[in-house]
Design a protein around this motif. Structure first.
Motif, PDB file in Angstrom:
ATOM      1  N   TRP A   1       0.817  -1.202   0.000  1.00  0.00           N
ATOM      2  CA  TRP A   1       0.000   0.000   0.000  1.00  0.00           C
ATOM      3  C   TRP A   1       0.863   1.269   0.000  1.00  0.00           C
ATOM      4  O   TRP A   1       0.442   2.304  -0.523  1.00  0.00           O
ATOM      5  N   GLN A   2       2.071   1.188   0.575  1.00  0.00           N
ATOM      6  CA  GLN A   2       2.951   2.353   0.592  1.00  0.00           C
ATOM      7  C   GLN A   2       3.436   2.684  -0.816  1.00  0.00           C
ATOM      8  O   GLN A   2       3.496   3.853  -1.200  1.00  0.00           O
ATOM      9  N   VAL A   3       3.764   1.656  -1.580  1.00  0.00           N
ATOM     10  CA  VAL A   3       4.183   1.868  -2.973  1.00  0.00           C
ATOM     11  C   VAL A   3       2.996   2.385  -3.784  1.00  0.00           C
ATOM     12  O   VAL A   3       3.128   3.335  -4.559  1.00  0.00           O
ATOM     13  N   ALA A   4       1.830   1.791  -3.579  1.00  0.00           N
ATOM     14  CA  ALA A   4       0.629   2.231  -4.283  1.00  0.00           C
ATOM     15  C   ALA A   4       0.344   3.697  -4.002  1.00  0.00           C
ATOM     16  O   ALA A   4       0.050   4.476  -4.920  1.00  0.00           O
ATOM     17  N   ASP A   5       0.446   4.085  -2.741  1.00  0.00           N
ATOM     18  CA  ASP A   5       0.201   5.474  -2.353  1.00  0.00           C
ATOM     19  C   ASP A   5       1.184   6.414  -3.037  1.00  0.00           C
ATOM     20  O   ASP A   5       0.801   7.467  -3.544  1.00  0.00           O
ATOM     21  N   GLU A   6       2.435   6.019  -3.081  1.00  0.00           N
ATOM     22  CA  GLU A   6       3.465   6.840  -3.732  1.00  0.00           C
ATOM     23  C   GLU A   6       3.198   6.960  -5.233  1.00  0.00           C
ATOM     24  O   GLU A   6       3.505   7.977  -5.840  1.00  0.00           O
ATOM     25  N   TRP A   7       2.617   5.927  -5.817  1.00  0.00           N
ATOM     26  CA  TRP A   7       2.292   5.941  -7.249  1.00  0.00           C
ATOM     27  C   TRP A   7       0.979   6.659  -7.543  1.00  0.00           C
ATOM     28  O   TRP A   7       0.592   6.809  -8.683  1.00  0.00           O
ATOM     29  N   GLY A   8       0.257   7.055  -6.478  1.00  0.00           N
ATOM     30  CA  GLY A   8      -0.990   7.777  -6.666  1.00  0.00           C
ATOM     31  C   GLY A   8      -2.157   6.873  -7.032  1.00  0.00           C
ATOM     32  O   GLY A   8      -3.055   7.292  -7.760  1.00  0.00           O
ATOM     33  N   MET A   9      -2.131   5.628  -6.548  1.00  0.00           N
ATOM     34  CA  MET A   9      -3.232   4.700  -6.814  1.00  0.00           C
ATOM     35  C   MET A   9      -3.647   4.021  -5.524  1.00  0.00           C
ATOM     36  O   MET A   9      -2.900   4.032  -4.549  1.00  0.00           O
ATOM     37  N   THR A  10      -4.838   3.449  -5.543  1.00  0.00           N
ATOM     38  CA  THR A  10      -5.303   2.730  -4.362  1.00  0.00           C
ATOM     39  C   THR A  10      -4.590   1.386  -4.279  1.00  0.00           C
ATOM     40  O   THR A  10      -4.071   0.885  -5.281  1.00  0.00           O
ATOM     41  N   ASP A  11      -4.589   0.809  -3.081  1.00  0.00           N
ATOM     42  CA  ASP A  11      -3.940  -0.491  -2.940  1.00  0.00           C
ATOM     43  C   ASP A  11      -4.670  -1.565  -3.746  1.00  0.00           C
ATOM     44  O   ASP A  11      -4.056  -2.509  -4.233  1.00  0.00           O
ATOM     45  N   GLY A  12      -5.981  -1.406  -3.939  1.00  0.00           N
ATOM     46  CA  GLY A  12      -6.735  -2.345  -4.766  1.00  0.00           C
ATOM     47  C   GLY A  12      -6.306  -2.297  -6.227  1.00  0.00           C
ATOM     48  O   GLY A  12      -6.160  -3.338  -6.880  1.00  0.00           O
ATOM     49  N   ASN A  13      -6.103  -1.089  -6.740  1.00  0.00           N
ATOM     50  CA  ASN A  13      -5.638  -0.952  -8.121  1.00  0.00           C
ATOM     51  C   ASN A  13      -4.215  -1.481  -8.275  1.00  0.00           C
ATOM     52  O   ASN A  13      -3.879  -2.087  -9.288  1.00  0.00           O
ATOM     53  N   PHE A  14      -3.390  -1.256  -7.259  1.00  0.00           N
ATOM     54  CA  PHE A  14      -2.021  -1.774  -7.311  1.00  0.00           C
ATOM     55  C   PHE A  14      -2.042  -3.301  -7.305  1.00  0.00           C
ATOM     56  O   PHE A  14      -1.303  -3.955  -8.032  1.00  0.00           O
ATOM     57  N   SER A  15      -2.932  -3.859  -6.497  1.00  0.00           N
ATOM     58  CA  SER A  15      -3.069  -5.307  -6.435  1.00  0.00           C
ATOM     59  C   SER A  15      -3.465  -5.874  -7.795  1.00  0.00           C
ATOM     60  O   SER A  15      -2.939  -6.910  -8.228  1.00  0.00           O
ATOM     61  N   ARG A  16      -4.381  -5.204  -8.481  1.00  0.00           N
ATOM     62  CA  ARG A  16      -4.766  -5.644  -9.823  1.00  0.00           C
ATOM     63  C   ARG A  16      -3.607  -5.516 -10.798  1.00  0.00           C
ATOM     64  O   ARG A  16      -3.443  -6.345 -11.695  1.00  0.00           O
ATOM     65  N   LYS A  17      -2.777  -4.497 -10.616  1.00  0.00           N
ATOM     66  CA  LYS A  17      -1.610  -4.307 -11.477  1.00  0.00           C
ATOM     67  C   LYS A  17      -0.633  -5.478 -11.336  1.00  0.00           C
ATOM     68  O   LYS A  17       0.051  -5.843 -12.289  1.00  0.00           O
ATOM     69  N   LEU A  18      -0.611  -6.091 -10.151  1.00  0.00           N
ATOM     70  CA  LEU A  18       0.298  -7.208  -9.905  1.00  0.00           C
ATOM     71  C   LEU A  18      -0.115  -8.488 -10.631  1.00  0.00           C
ATOM     72  O   LEU A  18       0.653  -9.442 -10.675  1.00  0.00           O
ATOM     73  N   ARG A  19      -1.292  -8.500 -11.207  1.00  0.00           N
ATOM     74  CA  ARG A  19      -1.770  -9.694 -11.912  1.00  0.00           C
ATOM     75  C   ARG A  19      -1.015  -9.936 -13.222  1.00  0.00           C
ATOM     76  O   ARG A  19      -1.005 -11.055 -13.728  1.00  0.00           O
ATOM     77  N   LYS A  20      -0.430  -8.874 -13.761  1.00  0.00           N
ATOM     78  CA  LYS A  20       0.324  -8.987 -15.008  1.00  0.00           C
ATOM     79  C   LYS A  20       1.773  -8.615 -14.735  1.00  0.00           C
ATOM     80  O   LYS A  20       2.058  -7.801 -13.850  1.00  0.00           O
ATOM     81  N   PRO A  21       2.688  -9.195 -15.506  1.00  0.00           N
ATOM     82  CA  PRO A  21       4.113  -8.863 -15.296  1.00  0.00           C
ATOM     83  C   PRO A  21       4.380  -7.367 -15.504  1.00  0.00           C
ATOM     84  O   PRO A  21       3.768  -6.735 -16.365  1.00  0.00           O
ATOM     85  N   PHE A  22       5.274  -6.845 -14.692  1.00  0.00           N
ATOM     86  CA  PHE A  22       5.689  -5.453 -14.844  1.00  0.00           C
ATOM     87  C   PHE A  22       6.592  -5.336 -16.062  1.00  0.00           C
ATOM     88  O   PHE A  22       7.456  -6.179 -16.276  1.00  0.00           O
ATOM     89  N   ASN A  23       6.389  -4.283 -16.833  1.00  0.00           N
ATOM     90  CA  ASN A  23       7.297  -4.029 -17.950  1.00  0.00           C
ATOM     91  C   ASN A  23       8.547  -3.327 -17.418  1.00  0.00           C
ATOM     92  O   ASN A  23       8.671  -3.060 -16.223  1.00  0.00           O
ATOM     93  N   GLU A  24       9.464  -3.039 -18.299  1.00  0.00           N
ATOM     94  CA  GLU A  24      10.747  -2.475 -17.885  1.00  0.00           C
ATOM     95  C   GLU A  24      10.596  -1.126 -17.184  1.00  0.00           C
ATOM     96  O   GLU A  24      11.258  -0.870 -16.172  1.00  0.00           O
ATOM     97  N   SER A  25       9.723  -0.271 -17.699  1.00  0.00           N
ATOM     98  CA  SER A  25       9.569   1.054 -17.086  1.00  0.00           C
ATOM     99  C   SER A  25       8.905   0.961 -15.714  1.00  0.00           C
ATOM    100  O   SER A  25       9.272   1.698 -14.790  1.00  0.00           O
TER     101      SER A  25
END
Length: 64
Positions: free
Chosen positions: A18-42
Motif C-alpha cells: 500500500w505504501q508503494v501504491a500510495d506513492e504511485w498515486g493509486m489505491t492499494d486495490g488498483n495496485f493489487s490488480r496491477k500485480l496480476r500482469k508482469p511489470f514491464n521495464e519502465s
C-alpha cells in the motif's frame, strides 16, 4: 518482473504494497490488480526508484 516477485521485493525492503501504491498515486486495490500482469521495464524501474525513496524516508534519509 512477476507480481509475486514485486511483492517479495517490496517486503524484503521493509515496506508494504500500500505504501508503494500510495506513492504511485493509486489505491492499494488498483495496485493489487496491477500485480496480476508482469511489470514491464519502465514499471520495474519505477518500482526500484520508489522503494529506494521510501526506504530512505523510513531510515531518516540514509539509504540501506
Amino acid at each position: 518482473m512477476l507480481g509475486n516477485e514485486v511483492k517479495d521485493f517490496i517486503k524484503s525492503n521493509g515496506l508494504k504494497c500500500w505504501q508503494v501504491a500510495d506513492e504511485w498515486g493509486m489505491t492499494d486495490g488498483n495496485f493489487s490488480r496491477k500485480l496480476r500482469k508482469p511489470f514491464n521495464e519502465s514499471d520495474t524501474q519505477r518500482l526500484y526508484e520508489t522503494v529506494k525513496k521510501l526506504t530512505e524516508q523510513q531510515n531518516g534519509g540514509t539509504s540501506v
